[in-house]
Design an enzyme around this catalytic site. Structure first.
Site, PDB file in Angstrom:
ATOM      1  N   HIS A  12       0.815  -1.230   0.000  1.00 33.96           N
ATOM      2  CA  HIS A  12       0.000   0.000   0.000  1.00 33.96           C
ATOM      3  C   HIS A  12       0.847   1.279   0.000  1.00 33.96           C
ATOM      4  O   HIS A  12       0.362   2.349   0.378  1.00 33.96           O
ATOM      5  CB  HIS A  12      -0.952  -0.003   1.208  1.00 33.96           C
ATOM      6  CG  HIS A  12      -0.264  -0.007   2.539  1.00 33.96           C
ATOM      7  ND1 HIS A  12      -0.761  -0.666   3.630  1.00 33.96           N
ATOM      8  CD2 HIS A  12       0.884   0.569   2.960  1.00 33.96           C
ATOM      9  CE1 HIS A  12       0.049  -0.493   4.664  1.00 33.96           C
ATOM     10  NE2 HIS A  12       1.053   0.260   4.282  1.00 33.96           N
ATOM     11  N   HIS A  59      -2.798   4.264   9.645  1.00 36.69           N
ATOM     12  CA  HIS A  59      -1.479   4.839   9.924  1.00 36.69           C
ATOM     13  C   HIS A  59      -1.589   6.154  10.687  1.00 36.69           C
ATOM     14  O   HIS A  59      -0.804   7.079  10.475  1.00 36.69           O
ATOM     15  CB  HIS A  59      -0.713   5.078   8.628  1.00 36.69           C
ATOM     16  CG  HIS A  59      -0.375   3.844   7.849  1.00 36.69           C
ATOM     17  ND1 HIS A  59      -1.302   3.126   7.138  1.00 36.69           N
ATOM     18  CD2 HIS A  59       0.802   3.201   7.672  1.00 36.69           C
ATOM     19  CE1 HIS A  59      -0.706   2.097   6.541  1.00 36.69           C
ATOM     20  NE2 HIS A  59       0.568   2.122   6.853  1.00 36.69           N
ATOM     21  N   HIS A 193       9.795  -4.183   5.025  1.00 35.14           N
ATOM     22  CA  HIS A 193      10.242  -2.781   5.015  1.00 35.14           C
ATOM     23  C   HIS A 193      10.353  -2.238   6.428  1.00 35.14           C
ATOM     24  O   HIS A 193       9.677  -2.697   7.340  1.00 35.14           O
ATOM     25  CB  HIS A 193       9.355  -1.871   4.157  1.00 35.14           C
ATOM     26  CG  HIS A 193       7.916  -1.676   4.572  1.00 35.14           C
ATOM     27  ND1 HIS A 193       7.009  -2.697   4.686  1.00 35.14           N
ATOM     28  CD2 HIS A 193       7.215  -0.530   4.848  1.00 35.14           C
ATOM     29  CE1 HIS A 193       5.816  -2.204   4.999  1.00 35.14           C
ATOM     30  NE2 HIS A 193       5.917  -0.902   5.116  1.00 35.14           N
ATOM     31  N   GLU A 240       3.289  -5.656   8.837  1.00 33.26           N
ATOM     32  CA  GLU A 240       1.988  -5.581   8.130  1.00 33.26           C
ATOM     33  C   GLU A 240       1.618  -6.909   7.468  1.00 33.26           C
ATOM     34  O   GLU A 240       0.462  -7.116   7.091  1.00 33.26           O
ATOM     35  CB  GLU A 240       2.020  -4.455   7.081  1.00 33.26           C
ATOM     36  CG  GLU A 240       2.041  -3.070   7.707  1.00 33.26           C
ATOM     37  CD  GLU A 240       2.338  -1.935   6.723  1.00 33.26           C
ATOM     38  OE1 GLU A 240       2.200  -0.765   7.119  1.00 33.26           O
ATOM     39  OE2 GLU A 240       2.702  -2.191   5.550  1.00 33.26           O
TER      40      GLU A 240
HETATM   41  C1  DHB Z   1       5.994   3.342   2.831  1.00 36.45           C
HETATM   42  C2  DHB Z   1       5.486   2.072   3.119  1.00 36.45           C
HETATM   43  C3  DHB Z   1       4.392   1.930   3.967  1.00 36.45           C
HETATM   44  O1  DHB Z   1       3.860   0.726   4.318  1.00 36.45           O
HETATM   45  C4  DHB Z   1       3.778   3.050   4.507  1.00 36.45           C
HETATM   46  O2  DHB Z   1       2.692   2.868   5.274  1.00 36.45           O
HETATM   47  C5  DHB Z   1       4.274   4.309   4.237  1.00 36.45           C
HETATM   48  C6  DHB Z   1       5.389   4.453   3.399  1.00 36.45           C
HETATM   49  C7  DHB Z   1       7.160   3.515   1.909  1.00 36.45           C
HETATM   50  O3  DHB Z   1       7.806   2.548   1.512  1.00 36.45           O
HETATM   51  O4  DHB Z   1       7.440   4.666   1.543  1.00 36.45           O
HETATM   52 FE    FE Z   2       2.262   0.929   5.822  1.00 39.85          FE
END
Ligand code: DHB
Ligand code: FE
Length: 280
Positions: A12, A59, A193, A240
């Site tokens: 997302h 978020h 991530h 996530e």
């Molecule tokens: C990014 C990834 C995410 O899951 C998020 O909520 C906000 C930013 C990113 O990779 O920039």
């Molecule tokens: Fe996210």
């Protein structure tokens, strides 16, 4: 009775919302990411599902650290999309389906999951980016949606196994809804991530690809991972992935993988797309 026809996954990443608005589908940076979607569009055009149940994480738009439900289920007629600070265009209102929302809420509470029911709910990029990627413009012929928000932000978060079991309870509730609706389930967010701290920029391709394999045929085993190990392997925001496990729980049993795409990186994140067909 309503029938779950399949599960979809999508990251997302908010930058996707901006790239989508600028139609950068053929741009060399974006192409390998957007290429993951047309096979799913084709399947959706053939199958014509009526409802999308979307596991996502908020978020900081609708829930903040002062009030953080573990599981929250939307039961509204519509859900307003707002940008909580990434500068991506707000997409307006998404259509709800409160009748099915309440069947799900009744079902999961009877099954031991005491959820927060939300008759008003704003949705951020965690919800809007995947729905837009699969269904495009929601101002014309919008798909009916049910947002299901899982806390991935403030500890203690629910365990991967608890999310998988939550999905199973939702799958049973949907199957008990008197109607002919075809339902698809979305597991959103992930893959590996981490956005901040010492490991900012962390991506783990080996772990992600293992997850994409195991979630198809051995989700029960995959869901045994601890929260700490998942964060260690996938990064603080890679947590996530519990939303994917909730999706997979809904499919109850055998599934067929019809399509898969994995691309690194988009922004800070490993992007994973899956199309799983549910056994009849
Ligand atoms: C990014 C990834 C995410 O899951 C998020 O909520 C906000 C930013 C990113 O990779 O920039
Ligand atoms: Fe996210």
């Amino acid at each position: 009775m309503a029938r779950i026809i399949g599960g979809l996954t999508s990251s997302h990443i908010p930058a996707v919302g901006a790239a989508y608005a600028k139609k950068q589908f053929e741009d060399p940076y974006w192409k390998p990411f957007f290429e993951g979607y047309p096979p799913v569009h084709k399947w959706l055009a053939e199958q014509k599902p009526d409802v999308a149940v979307v596991f996502y994480n908020d978020h900081g738009l609708n829930f903040f650290l002062d009030k953080m439900p573990t599981f929250a289920i939307g039961a509204a007629f519509e859900y307003e999309n707002q940008d909580e600070g990434w500068g991506i265009p707000a997409l307006g209102k998404f259509r709800g389906y409160p009748e099915l929302s309440w069947r799900i809420i009744d079902g999961v509470v009877a099954d031991g999951f005491d959820v927060c029911s939300c008759q008003e709910m704003a949705v951020d990029h965690g919800f809007s980016v995947p729905v837009q990627l699969f269904w495009g413009d929601q101002t014309k012929n919008p798909i009916k949606t049910i947002p299901i928000c899982v806390n991935t932000v403030q500890h203690p978060v629910p365990t991967p196994m608890r999310c998988y079991r939550f999905g199973q309870a939702i799958g049973r509730a949907i199957a008990s809804f008197p109607g002919a609706e075809k339902v698809v389930i979305l597991g959103t967010g992930g893959m590996s991530h981490q956005l901040d701290g010492k490991r900012a920029g962390f991506i783990n391709k080996k772990f992600d690809l293992m997850c994409m394999e195991k979630i198809v045929d051995d989700p029960e085993e995959l869901a045994k991972i601890s929260t700490a190990d998942l964060i260690h392997e996938a990064g603080a925001q890679g947590l996530e992935f519990i939303l994917w496990l909730a999706m997979r729980g809904c499919l109850n049993g055998k599934v067929k993988r019809l399509h898969q795409n994995y691309h690194i990186p988009i922004s800070n994140t490993a992007a994973g797309t899956l199309l799983l067909e549910n056994a009849a």
